[in-house]
Enzyme design. Structure first.
Site, PDB file in Angstrom:
ATOM      1  N   GLN A 180       0.674  -1.264  -0.032  1.00 47.37           N
ATOM      2  CA  GLN A 180       0.032   0.090  -0.043  1.00 47.37           C
ATOM      3  C   GLN A 180       0.750   1.214   0.051  1.00 47.37           C
ATOM      4  O   GLN A 180       0.503   2.418  -0.684  1.00 47.37           O
ATOM      5  CB  GLN A 180      -1.058  -0.075   1.135  1.00 47.37           C
ATOM      6  CG  GLN A 180      -0.274  -0.203   2.416  1.00 47.37           C
ATOM      7  CD  GLN A 180      -0.076  -1.512   2.989  1.00 47.37           C
ATOM      8  OE1 GLN A 180      -0.015  -2.614   2.236  1.00 47.37           O
ATOM      9  NE2 GLN A 180      -0.084  -1.668   4.151  1.00 47.37           N
ATOM     10  N   ASN A 203       9.686  -6.429   1.980  1.00 49.10           N
ATOM     11  CA  ASN A 203       9.277  -8.233   1.914  1.00 49.10           C
ATOM     12  C   ASN A 203       8.737  -8.322   0.693  1.00 49.10           C
ATOM     13  O   ASN A 203       8.679  -7.628  -0.233  1.00 49.10           O
ATOM     14  CB  ASN A 203       8.373  -8.426   2.926  1.00 49.10           C
ATOM     15  CG  ASN A 203       6.887  -7.561   3.082  1.00 49.10           C
ATOM     16  OD1 ASN A 203       6.721  -6.900   1.916  1.00 49.10           O
ATOM     17  ND2 ASN A 203       6.238  -7.540   3.824  1.00 49.10           N
ATOM     18  N   THR A 226      18.347 -12.038   1.174  1.00 52.23           N
ATOM     19  CA  THR A 226      19.786 -11.601   1.267  1.00 52.23           C
ATOM     20  C   THR A 226      20.594 -12.731   1.131  1.00 52.23           C
ATOM     21  O   THR A 226      20.179 -13.952   1.405  1.00 52.23           O
ATOM     22  CB  THR A 226      19.889 -10.892   2.529  1.00 52.23           C
ATOM     23  OG1 THR A 226      21.395 -10.034   2.390  1.00 52.23           O
ATOM     24  CG2 THR A 226      19.932 -11.518   3.727  1.00 52.23           C
ATOM     25  N   GLN A 248      24.282 -13.096   8.199  1.00 53.93           N
ATOM     26  CA  GLN A 248      23.498 -13.053   6.998  1.00 53.93           C
ATOM     27  C   GLN A 248      22.124 -13.809   7.345  1.00 53.93           C
ATOM     28  O   GLN A 248      21.242 -13.504   6.750  1.00 53.93           O
ATOM     29  CB  GLN A 248      24.154 -13.577   5.741  1.00 53.93           C
ATOM     30  CG  GLN A 248      23.828 -13.320   4.330  1.00 53.93           C
ATOM     31  CD  GLN A 248      24.250 -11.438   4.305  1.00 53.93           C
ATOM     32  OE1 GLN A 248      23.280 -10.893   3.499  1.00 53.93           O
ATOM     33  NE2 GLN A 248      25.123 -11.216   4.895  1.00 53.93           N
ATOM     34  N   HIS A 251      18.745 -12.364   9.101  1.00 57.44           N
ATOM     35  CA  HIS A 251      18.032 -11.374   8.348  1.00 57.44           C
ATOM     36  C   HIS A 251      16.626 -12.303   8.162  1.00 57.44           C
ATOM     37  O   HIS A 251      15.687 -11.497   8.066  1.00 57.44           O
ATOM     38  CB  HIS A 251      18.643 -11.072   7.013  1.00 57.44           C
ATOM     39  CG  HIS A 251      19.576  -9.943   7.235  1.00 57.44           C
ATOM     40  ND1 HIS A 251      19.255  -8.605   7.548  1.00 57.44           N
ATOM     41  CD2 HIS A 251      20.923  -9.832   6.941  1.00 57.44           C
ATOM     42  CE1 HIS A 251      20.108  -7.684   7.582  1.00 57.44           C
ATOM     43  NE2 HIS A 251      21.073  -8.539   7.326  1.00 57.44           N
ATOM     44  N   GLU A 316      24.633 -11.349  -3.813  1.00 63.71           N
ATOM     45  CA  GLU A 316      24.432 -10.150  -3.055  1.00 63.71           C
ATOM     46  C   GLU A 316      25.979  -9.385  -2.574  1.00 63.71           C
ATOM     47  O   GLU A 316      26.565  -8.479  -2.897  1.00 63.71           O
ATOM     48  CB  GLU A 316      23.509  -9.892  -2.129  1.00 63.71           C
ATOM     49  CG  GLU A 316      23.034  -8.552  -1.529  1.00 63.71           C
ATOM     50  CD  GLU A 316      22.085  -8.409  -0.545  1.00 63.71           C
ATOM     51  OE1 GLU A 316      21.711  -7.371  -0.161  1.00 63.71           O
ATOM     52  OE2 GLU A 316      21.773  -9.577   0.101  1.00 63.71           O
ATOM     53  N   HIS A 317      26.550 -10.334  -1.752  1.00 64.65           N
ATOM     54  CA  HIS A 317      27.647  -9.865  -1.257  1.00 64.65           C
ATOM     55  C   HIS A 317      28.566 -11.076  -1.278  1.00 64.65           C
ATOM     56  O   HIS A 317      28.326 -12.237  -0.977  1.00 64.65           O
ATOM     57  CB  HIS A 317      27.458  -9.849   0.460  1.00 64.65           C
ATOM     58  CG  HIS A 317      26.427  -9.061   0.824  1.00 64.65           C
ATOM     59  ND1 HIS A 317      25.203  -9.521   1.303  1.00 64.65           N
ATOM     60  CD2 HIS A 317      26.256  -7.629   0.834  1.00 64.65           C
ATOM     61  CE1 HIS A 317      24.233  -8.360   1.538  1.00 64.65           C
ATOM     62  NE2 HIS A 317      25.276  -7.342   1.315  1.00 64.65           N
ATOM     63  N   ASP A 350      27.188  -3.287   5.754  1.00 63.34           N
ATOM     64  CA  ASP A 350      26.063  -2.764   6.159  1.00 63.34           C
ATOM     65  C   ASP A 350      25.754  -1.338   6.632  1.00 63.34           C
ATOM     66  O   ASP A 350      24.722  -0.976   6.520  1.00 63.34           O
ATOM     67  CB  ASP A 350      25.293  -3.985   6.823  1.00 63.34           C
ATOM     68  CG  ASP A 350      25.177  -5.149   6.387  1.00 63.34           C
ATOM     69  OD1 ASP A 350      24.968  -5.248   4.883  1.00 63.34           O
ATOM     70  OD2 ASP A 350      24.981  -6.239   6.882  1.00 63.34           O
ATOM     71  N   GLU A 404      15.384   2.095 -44.938  1.00 56.22           N
ATOM     72  CA  GLU A 404      14.388   1.891 -44.154  1.00 56.22           C
ATOM     73  C   GLU A 404      12.987   2.072 -44.472  1.00 56.22           C
ATOM     74  O   GLU A 404      11.949   1.683 -43.695  1.00 56.22           O
ATOM     75  CB  GLU A 404      14.511   2.290 -42.602  1.00 56.22           C
ATOM     76  CG  GLU A 404      15.868   1.545 -42.038  1.00 56.22           C
ATOM     77  CD  GLU A 404      16.033   2.235 -40.585  1.00 56.22           C
ATOM     78  OE1 GLU A 404      15.343   3.211 -40.307  1.00 56.22           O
ATOM     79  OE2 GLU A 404      17.078   1.675 -39.901  1.00 56.22           O
ATOM     80  N   HIS A 409      11.533  10.770 -42.705  1.00 57.54           N
ATOM     81  CA  HIS A 409      12.742  10.638 -42.224  1.00 57.54           C
ATOM     82  C   HIS A 409      13.682  11.448 -43.062  1.00 57.54           C
ATOM     83  O   HIS A 409      14.448  12.303 -42.844  1.00 57.54           O
ATOM     84  CB  HIS A 409      13.175   9.495 -41.424  1.00 57.54           C
ATOM     85  CG  HIS A 409      12.688   8.850 -40.282  1.00 57.54           C
ATOM     86  ND1 HIS A 409      11.380   8.703 -40.113  1.00 57.54           N
ATOM     87  CD2 HIS A 409      13.203   8.656 -39.056  1.00 57.54           C
ATOM     88  CE1 HIS A 409      11.074   8.256 -38.823  1.00 57.54           C
ATOM     89  NE2 HIS A 409      12.235   8.226 -38.196  1.00 57.54           N
TER      90      HIS A 409
END
EC number: 1.1.1.23
Length: 418
Positions: A180, A203, A226, A248, A251, A316-317, A350, A404, A409
């Protein structure tokens, strides 16, 4: 998790789609409800999803300043140091408009976005670092209006989050979360302004809403769980590696951890230390599920194979903790961020290192990058040709238009040649 050799791992390696497709109708309905009913819908969803009644969605500037003023000195100094390092790093990499010679006929100019929305997660933890790692970038870019949304809490929004908003000079903060809030930033409501781009992790509902609304609003990425992949050898501090893995895993139950090494005995020693430390780890319920289902030990036969596995995972890491980490810098190509050496743990990235911790997940590091100040800039190409240059290239342009069969053009060129 049993140890796998590199080929066994690669044969079975796959990542599930980061989003649950069954959420699509729910996300669509939430977005439509916010589009039609605005603030009324947001307050309803705050009550339904976050079990919090919110008479006022916006948090006043007085509340934000009070959160900073009353924060304990140690936390205040830590947030301030993080802000200063992030700001300095982002200023050093910011694309700037160059003073050009008059003879330069094609070039680029950069402009800051006008308005940006930042999603700051709530729920399992409080994340002032996310404010610092996003809003600072927008501030350095010169964004005029920076808006933060974060889920409401029964006891109010985290004081640390509000203090970080004060430090980064966020313009407005709203207590609304989930899909939302993404819809509100996209469409605008009576209270929440419509923005040009939305950044920040969240999330599945947040990620899916960003995917659903992309095109009506800009986004940074669609984030999955992650992840970290480490390459280690017998010089690594295994007790430190244990907590790099746990850091890690805490999380999210779906957080993924990979440890790659050429020495099988080192990997076995690490696994026994993980098993020994696990029963007493903080956030055991989350960490233990992540370790049980998403933790991998991979035995590579040589340097090239270790790098190949790392590039395939495209995490990611990525952390390199070996006797000579330097060669990996060129060879490891597809990662969100690369942490080199014993004193560059992922966790310091981080919070305080400087580059943003908003990074690509789920193998998207193979084609995209971590968030930076330049993601808050538009880049305009400018073409300003002299008559001489036009005459040198016009024949080629009009001929390609003819090939073309785009005759208007072609005529646009020919009429200027006559």
């Amino acid at each position: 998790m049993p140890m796998l050799n590199a080929q066994q791992f690669l044969n079975q390696f796959s990542l599930e789609a980061p989003l649950d497709e069954s959420l699509y109708p729910i996300i669509r309905d939430i977005c439509q409800e916010v589009k039609v009913h605005g603030d009324k819908a947001l307050k309803m969803y705050n009550l339904t999803f976050d079990h919090t009644k919110t008479d006022h969605l916006e948090i006043s500037h007085e509340q934000i300043k009070a959160a900073f003023d009353t924060l304990d000195e140690k936390t205040k100094q830590a947030l301030q140091q993080s802000y200063e390092r992030i700001k300095a790093y982002q200023e050093s990499i910011k694309q700037t408009n160059q003073q050009l010679e008059e003879s330069v006929e094609c070039y680029e100019i950069y402009h800051p976005l006008e308005s940006v929305g930042i999603y700051v997660p709530g729920g399992k933890a409080s994340y002032p670092s996310t404010v610092l790692m996003t809003a600072t970038l927008a501030q350095v870019a010169g964004v005029e209006n920076i808006v933060v949304v974060t889920p409401p809490q029964p006891n109010g929004v985290s004081q640390e989050v509000l203090a970080a908003c004060y430090i980064t000079q966020v313009n407005q903060v709203f207590q609304v979360g989930g899909a939302q809030s993404i819809a509100a930033l996209t469409y605008g409501t009576e209270t929440i302004p419509k923005v040009d781009k939305i950044v920040g992790p969240g999330n599945q509902f947040v990620a899916y809403a960003k995917k659903y609304l992309f095109g009506q609003v800009g986004i940074d990425q669609i984030a999955g769980p992650t992840e970290i992949a480490l390459i280690i050898d017998d010089t690594a501090d295994l007790d430190a590696i244990v907590y790099d893995v746990f850091a890690q895993a805490e999380h999210d139950e779906l957080a993924r951890t990979y440890v790659i090494g050429e020495d099988a005995q080192v990997l076995k020693d690490l696994e026994s230390r993980i098993a020994k430390a696990l029963p007493n780890v903080d956030r055991y319920d989350i960490v233990s599920k992540s370790i049980a289902n998403q933790h991998y030990l991979i035995h590579a036969s040589n340097f090239d194979e270790a790098c190949h596995v790392m590039n395939t995972i495209a995490p990611e890491h990525a952390s390199i903790q070996t006797v000579n980490p330097q060669p990996y810098i060129e060879k490891v190509k597809y990662v969100g961020a690369l942490f080199i050496g014993h004193y560059s743990p992922e966790v310091i990235g981080d919070y305080v290192a400087g580059p943003s911790h908003v990074l690509p997940t789920n193998r998207t590091a193979r084609f995209t990058n971590g968030l930076s100040v330049n993601d808050f800039l538009t880049r305009n190409t400018v073409i300003h040709l002299s008559k001489d240059t036009f005459e040198q290239i016009a024949d080629s342009a009009q001929h390609i238009a003819h090939v073309e069969a785009l005759y208007n053009h072609q005529q646009s060129i020919l009429i200027r040649q006559s």
